[in-house]
Motif scaffolding. Structure first.
Motif, PDB file in Angstrom:
ATOM      1  N   LEU A   1       0.824  -1.206   0.000  1.00 38.96           N
ATOM      2  CA  LEU A   1       0.000   0.000   0.000  1.00 38.96           C
ATOM      3  C   LEU A   1       0.855   1.251   0.000  1.00 38.96           C
ATOM      4  CD1 LEU A   1      -2.802  -0.994   2.552  1.00 38.96           C
ATOM      5  CD2 LEU A   1      -2.770  -1.273   0.066  1.00 38.96           C
ATOM      6  N   LYS A   2       0.379   2.259  -0.728  1.00 40.03           N
ATOM      7  CA  LYS A   2       1.082   3.533  -0.774  1.00 40.03           C
ATOM      8  C   LYS A   2       0.107   4.668  -0.504  1.00 40.03           C
ATOM      9  CE  LYS A   2       0.773   4.026  -5.818  1.00 40.03           C
ATOM     10  NZ  LYS A   2      -0.150   2.911  -5.997  1.00 40.03           N
ATOM     11  N   ASP A   3       0.647   5.814  -0.177  1.00 35.91           N
ATOM     12  CA  ASP A   3      -0.171   6.981   0.123  1.00 35.91           C
ATOM     13  C   ASP A   3      -1.083   7.308  -1.056  1.00 35.91           C
ATOM     14  OD1 ASP A   3      -0.618   9.236   2.055  1.00 35.91           O
ATOM     15  OD2 ASP A   3      -0.057  10.406   0.298  1.00 35.91           O
ATOM     16  N   GLY A   4      -2.374   7.502  -0.771  1.00 37.62           N
ATOM     17  CA  GLY A   4      -3.342   7.829  -1.806  1.00 37.62           C
ATOM     18  C   GLY A   4      -4.127   6.643  -2.328  1.00 37.62           C
ATOM     19  N   ASP A   5      -3.728   5.422  -1.940  1.00 34.53           N
ATOM     20  CA  ASP A   5      -4.479   4.231  -2.346  1.00 34.53           C
ATOM     21  C   ASP A   5      -5.793   4.140  -1.582  1.00 34.53           C
ATOM     22  OD1 ASP A   5      -2.560   3.321  -4.117  1.00 34.53           O
ATOM     23  OD2 ASP A   5      -1.684   1.858  -2.720  1.00 34.53           O
ATOM     24  N   ILE A   6      -6.699   3.334  -2.130  1.00 30.78           N
ATOM     25  CA  ILE A   6      -7.837   2.837  -1.358  1.00 30.78           C
ATOM     26  C   ILE A   6      -7.767   1.325  -1.394  1.00 30.78           C
ATOM     27  CG2 ILE A   6      -9.324   4.834  -1.693  1.00 30.78           C
ATOM     28  CD1 ILE A   6     -10.803   3.238  -3.893  1.00 30.78           C
ATOM     29  N   ILE A   7      -8.249   0.676  -0.347  1.00 26.39           N
ATOM     30  CA  ILE A   7      -8.261  -0.780  -0.283  1.00 26.39           C
ATOM     31  C   ILE A   7      -9.557  -1.245   0.358  1.00 26.39           C
ATOM     32  CG2 ILE A   7      -6.888  -0.693   1.855  1.00 26.39           C
ATOM     33  CD1 ILE A   7      -5.918  -3.551   1.191  1.00 26.39           C
ATOM     34  N   THR A   8     -10.240  -2.140  -0.338  1.00 21.78           N
ATOM     35  CA  THR A   8     -11.410  -2.789   0.237  1.00 21.78           C
ATOM     36  C   THR A   8     -10.979  -4.106   0.852  1.00 21.78           C
ATOM     37  OG1 THR A   8     -12.930  -1.838  -1.375  1.00 21.78           O
ATOM     38  CG2 THR A   8     -13.679  -3.792  -0.196  1.00 21.78           C
ATOM     39  N   VAL A   9     -11.324  -4.293   2.112  1.00 25.73           N
ATOM     40  CA  VAL A   9     -11.108  -5.581   2.770  1.00 25.73           C
ATOM     41  C   VAL A   9     -12.463  -6.241   2.952  1.00 25.73           C
ATOM     42  CG1 VAL A   9     -10.236  -6.793   4.789  1.00 25.73           C
ATOM     43  CG2 VAL A   9      -9.061  -4.738   3.968  1.00 25.73           C
ATOM     44  N   ASP A  10     -12.610  -7.400   2.335  1.00 27.88           N
ATOM     45  CA  ASP A  10     -13.821  -8.212   2.466  1.00 27.88           C
ATOM     46  C   ASP A  10     -13.471  -9.395   3.348  1.00 27.88           C
ATOM     47  OD1 ASP A  10     -16.282  -9.394   2.169  1.00 27.88           O
ATOM     48  OD2 ASP A  10     -16.227  -9.486  -0.012  1.00 27.88           O
TER      49      ASP A  10
ATOM     50  N   PHE B   1     -22.337 -20.844  11.787  1.00 36.13           N
ATOM     51  CA  PHE B   1     -22.998 -19.732  11.121  1.00 36.13           C
ATOM     52  C   PHE B   1     -21.955 -18.769  10.551  1.00 36.13           C
ATOM     53  CE2 PHE B   1     -26.417 -21.320  13.767  1.00 36.13           C
ATOM     54  CZ  PHE B   1     -27.506 -21.240  12.902  1.00 36.13           C
ATOM     55  N   ASN B   2     -22.371 -18.056   9.500  1.00 37.82           N
ATOM     56  CA  ASN B   2     -21.448 -17.224   8.748  1.00 37.82           C
ATOM     57  C   ASN B   2     -21.632 -15.735   9.016  1.00 37.82           C
ATOM     58  OD1 ASN B   2     -19.778 -18.801   6.567  1.00 37.82           O
ATOM     59  ND2 ASN B   2     -21.774 -19.835   6.718  1.00 37.82           N
ATOM     60  N   GLY B   3     -20.510 -15.031   8.988  1.00 43.28           N
ATOM     61  CA  GLY B   3     -20.501 -13.570   9.007  1.00 43.28           C
ATOM     62  C   GLY B   3     -19.794 -13.065   7.768  1.00 43.28           C
ATOM     63  N   ASP B   4     -20.203 -11.902   7.264  1.00 50.81           N
ATOM     64  CA  ASP B   4     -19.632 -11.376   6.025  1.00 50.81           C
ATOM     65  C   ASP B   4     -19.794  -9.857   6.015  1.00 50.81           C
ATOM     66  OD1 ASP B   4     -18.534 -11.215   3.492  1.00 50.81           O
ATOM     67  OD2 ASP B   4     -20.300 -11.994   2.459  1.00 50.81           O
ATOM     68  N   SER B   5     -18.698  -9.145   5.763  1.00 49.63           N
ATOM     69  CA  SER B   5     -18.757  -7.684   5.718  1.00 49.63           C
ATOM     70  C   SER B   5     -17.542  -7.165   4.962  1.00 49.63           C
ATOM     71  CB  SER B   5     -18.791  -7.102   7.133  1.00 49.63           C
ATOM     72  OG  SER B   5     -18.933  -5.692   7.112  1.00 49.63           O
ATOM     73  N   ALA B   6     -17.675  -5.973   4.390  1.00 49.23           N
ATOM     74  CA  ALA B   6     -16.566  -5.360   3.657  1.00 49.23           C
ATOM     75  C   ALA B   6     -16.555  -3.858   3.912  1.00 49.23           C
ATOM     76  CB  ALA B   6     -16.686  -5.644   2.162  1.00 49.23           C
ATOM     77  N   TYR B   7     -15.348  -3.278   3.828  1.00 52.35           N
ATOM     78  CA  TYR B   7     -15.176  -1.851   4.077  1.00 52.35           C
ATOM     79  C   TYR B   7     -14.038  -1.351   3.195  1.00 52.35           C
ATOM     80  CZ  TYR B   7     -15.013   2.461   6.899  1.00 52.35           C
ATOM     81  OH  TYR B   7     -15.083   3.773   7.333  1.00 52.35           O
ATOM     82  N   THR B   8     -14.220  -0.189   2.573  1.00 46.52           N
ATOM     83  CA  THR B   8     -13.172   0.411   1.763  1.00 46.52           C
ATOM     84  C   THR B   8     -12.453   1.479   2.582  1.00 46.52           C
ATOM     85  OG1 THR B   8     -14.433   0.006  -0.259  1.00 46.52           O
ATOM     86  CG2 THR B   8     -12.616   1.557  -0.405  1.00 46.52           C
ATOM     87  N   PHE B   9     -11.153   1.274   2.766  1.00 45.05           N
ATOM     88  CA  PHE B   9     -10.312   2.143   3.594  1.00 45.05           C
ATOM     89  C   PHE B   9      -9.502   3.101   2.727  1.00 45.05           C
ATOM     90  CE2 PHE B   9     -10.840  -1.800   5.951  1.00 45.05           C
ATOM     91  CZ  PHE B   9     -11.030  -1.394   7.261  1.00 45.05           C
TER      92      PHE B   9
END
Length: 254
Positions: free
Chosen positions: A79-88, A96-104
Motif C-alpha cells: 500500500l502507498k499513500d493515496g491508495d484505497i483498499i477494500t477488505v472483504d 454460522f457465517n458472518g460477512d462484511s466489507a469496508y473500503t479504507f
C-alpha cells in the motif's frame, strides 16, 4: 449470526490499525487469519473454490484501487499513500457465517475518490433502510442504484449481494440495481448481505487472467465496496455486522 458478524467487524477493526503506506496485502491477510482463528472461528474465504482456477489462497480479499472485489493478498502489493483498499472478510463461527466489507483510505486520498467512497457507503445505508418485512428485494436494489447513478457512478451488475446463514452464499441474490416493488417479498427473519460495488467510471469489469480471481474495472478507474449482513425485521433491519471498531480507529470518515 450475531456472534459471527460481530467477529467480522472486530477483524476489520483490527486491520484498520495496520492499514497504512508500506504494509503489504499479504501482511494484512496474516493478521486477519491469526485474529479470526484466535477467536475460535475459521476464515471462510480460505480455499474457497473457483470454477475458473484454483481455490482462493487468502483469508481475506484485499482489493486495491481499480480492483472491485476478490483481490488476492500477496507480498508484492504494498500500500502507498493515496491508495484505497477494500477488505472483504468472512468467518464461520459455531456453524454460522458472518460477512462484511469496508473500503479504507490509505494516507491522503484524492477528494474525488473520497466522494466515491462516501456515496457507496451512503447507498448501503439507503439499501438497508428498504430492507424491511413487506418490502421487495427490488426496493433495496433501486435505493442503491438511484443514489449511486444520480452521482454519476457505475453500478457493477455481474456481482450481487446474497442470502447468508449456515452457508456463506445462499439465495436470494441481492442485486445493486432494480425497480421498486420487484423481486421476492422480504420476510422477518431472513438474513442477507447487501454489498454495493460501485465504480468511479464505467461499470464494466474483467477477470484478471493471472490469478483468475481479481476483478478489475475495465477503464482502470477506482471502485468502492461496502457490505453489511443484516436480518430483516418488521420495523427496521437489524445490522448484524458492525463498523464500530473501524470508526474507533479512523473516526467518522463517511
Amino acid at each position: 449470526m450475531r456472534r459471527a458478524n460481530r467477529l467480522v467487524g472486530k477483524t476489520l477493526g483490527e486491520l484498520s490499525k495496520h492499514i497504512r503506506p508500506g504494509i503489504s496485502t499479504l501482511q494484512l491477510d496474516k493478521i486477519a487469519d491469526t485474529f479470526i482463528r484466535d477467536h475460535g472461528a475459521v476464515p471462510t474465504f480460505k480455499n474457497f473454490p473457483n470454477p475458473y482456477g484454483g481455490p482462493f489462497p487468502g483469508s481475506i480479499c484485499t482489493s486495491v484501487n481499480d480492483v472491485v472485489v476478490h483481490g488476492v493478498p500477496n507480498a508484492t502489493t504494498v500500500l502507498k499513500d493515496g491508495d484505497i483498499i477494500t477488505v472483504d472478510c468472512g468467518v464461520l463461527l459455531d456453524e454460522f457465517n458472518g460477512d462484511s466489507a469496508y473500503t479504507f483510505c490509505v494516507g491522503e486520498v484524492d477528494e474525488k475518490v473520497k466522494h466515491l467512497l462516501k456515496t457507496t457507503y451512503e447507498s448501503l445505508l439507503l439499501g438497508i433502510q428498504q430492507a424491511v418485512a413487506g418490502n421487495h428485494l427490488g426496493d433495496i436494489s433501486h435505493a442503491v442504484q438511484e443514489h449511486c447513478e444520480s452521482n454519476h457512478y457505475g453500478i457493477v451488475r455481474e456481482l450481487t449481494g446474497h442470502g447468508i446463514g449456515r452457508k456463506m452464499h445462499e439465495d436470494p441474490p441481492v442485486p445493486n440495481y432494480g425497480r421498486r416493488g420487484n423481486g421476492i417479498l422480504l420476510k422477518a427473519g431472513m438474513c442477507i448481505a447487501i454489498e454495493p460495488m460501485v465504480t468511479m467510471g464505467e461499470r464494466y469489469i474483467y477477470l484478471d487472467a493471472h490469478d483468475k480471481w481479481t476483478l478489475r474495472t475495465r477503464d482502470r478507474q477506482p471502485a468502492a465496496h461496502f457490505e453489511h449482513t443484516i436480518a430483516i425485521r418488521r420495523g427496521q433491519a437489524e445490522i448484524l455486522s458492525s463498523f464500530e471498531d473501524i470508526l474507533q480507529t479512523e473516526g467518522n470518515t463517511y
